[in-house]
Write a protein that holds these residues in place. Structure first.
Motif, PDB file in Angstrom:
ATOM      1  N   ILE A 254       0.870  -1.176   0.000  1.00  0.00           N
ATOM      2  CA  ILE A 254       0.000   0.000   0.000  1.00  0.00           C
ATOM      3  C   ILE A 254       0.903   1.221   0.000  1.00  0.00           C
ATOM      4  O   ILE A 254       1.666   1.434   0.940  1.00  0.00           O
ATOM      5  CB  ILE A 254      -0.935   0.023   1.227  1.00  0.00           C
TER       6      ILE A 254
ATOM      7  N   THR B 150       0.936   5.459  -1.580  1.00  0.00           N
ATOM      8  CA  THR B 150       0.273   6.518  -2.337  1.00  0.00           C
ATOM      9  C   THR B 150       0.899   6.685  -3.711  1.00  0.00           C
ATOM     10  O   THR B 150       0.277   7.242  -4.611  1.00  0.00           O
ATOM     11  CB  THR B 150       0.316   7.853  -1.576  1.00  0.00           C
TER      12      THR B 150
ATOM     13  N   MET C 126      -0.980   3.313  -7.585  1.00  0.00           N
ATOM     14  CA  MET C 126      -2.441   3.218  -7.661  1.00  0.00           C
ATOM     15  C   MET C 126      -3.129   4.045  -6.569  1.00  0.00           C
ATOM     16  O   MET C 126      -4.179   3.660  -6.046  1.00  0.00           O
ATOM     17  CB  MET C 126      -2.896   1.759  -7.579  1.00  0.00           C
TER      18      MET C 126
ATOM     19  N   THR D 264      -4.191   2.225  -3.287  1.00  0.00           N
ATOM     20  CA  THR D 264      -4.996   1.005  -3.371  1.00  0.00           C
ATOM     21  C   THR D 264      -4.111  -0.189  -3.032  1.00  0.00           C
ATOM     22  O   THR D 264      -2.995  -0.290  -3.549  1.00  0.00           O
ATOM     23  CB  THR D 264      -5.546   0.831  -4.810  1.00  0.00           C
TER      24      THR D 264
ATOM     25  N   VAL E   1      -2.291  -3.403  -3.434  1.00  0.00           N
ATOM     26  CA  VAL E   1      -1.922  -4.179  -4.620  1.00  0.00           C
ATOM     27  C   VAL E   1      -1.037  -5.347  -4.210  1.00  0.00           C
ATOM     28  O   VAL E   1      -0.483  -5.365  -3.110  1.00  0.00           O
ATOM     29  CB  VAL E   1      -1.176  -3.309  -5.667  1.00  0.00           C
TER      30      VAL E   1
ATOM     31  N   PRO F  19      -4.454  -4.588  -8.269  1.00  0.00           N
ATOM     32  CA  PRO F  19      -5.191  -4.454  -7.008  1.00  0.00           C
ATOM     33  C   PRO F  19      -5.610  -5.804  -6.435  1.00  0.00           C
ATOM     34  O   PRO F  19      -6.036  -6.705  -7.175  1.00  0.00           O
ATOM     35  CB  PRO F  19      -6.426  -3.634  -7.403  1.00  0.00           C
TER      36      PRO F  19
ATOM     37  N   GLN G 112      -8.205  -6.322  -4.735  1.00  0.00           N
ATOM     38  CA  GLN G 112      -9.643  -6.459  -4.955  1.00  0.00           C
ATOM     39  C   GLN G 112      -9.957  -7.146  -6.279  1.00  0.00           C
ATOM     40  O   GLN G 112     -10.961  -7.848  -6.394  1.00  0.00           O
ATOM     41  CB  GLN G 112     -10.324  -5.087  -4.890  1.00  0.00           C
ATOM     42  N   THR G 113      -9.094  -6.978  -7.262  1.00  0.00           N
ATOM     43  CA  THR G 113      -9.326  -7.611  -8.562  1.00  0.00           C
ATOM     44  C   THR G 113      -9.403  -9.127  -8.427  1.00  0.00           C
ATOM     45  O   THR G 113     -10.252  -9.775  -9.050  1.00  0.00           O
ATOM     46  CB  THR G 113      -8.229  -7.203  -9.567  1.00  0.00           C
TER      47      THR G 113
END
Length: 64
Positions: free
Chosen positions: A10, A12, A15, A18, A20, A27, A29-30
Motif C-alpha cells: 500500500i 500513495t 495506484m 490502493t 496491490v 489491485p 480487490q481484482t
C-alpha cells in the motif's frame, strides 16, 4: 514481518494507495472480484502474469 506484508503493498505512489500485490500494480480487490464472479485462480493468473500463484493462494487462505 507479517505474512500480509510479503503479499500486499500500500503506497500513495502506486495506484493512489490502493492495496496491490507486492511488486505489481494489480489491485488485491481484482482477485476477489474474479473469484466472486465465479472465475478460477487460473483465470486470474492468466490475466495478471505479474502475480505469482503462491501470493494468490496465501492471500486466499488468509481471507478465509
Amino acid at each position: 514481518m507479517s505474512e500480509n506484508s510479503s503479499i500486499i503493498s500500500i503506497s500513495t505512489e502506486i495506484m493512489g494507495g490502493t492495496p496491490v500485490f507486492l511488486g505489481t500494480r494489480v489491485p488485491i480487490q481484482t482477485l476477489f472480484d474474479y473469484l466472486e464472479a465465479g472465475e478460477s485462480i487460473d483465470d486470474f493468473l492468466e490475466g495478471f502474469l505479474t502475480v505469482s500463484r503462491e501470493k494468490v493462494i496465501t492471500l486466499v487462505k488468509l481471507r478465509l
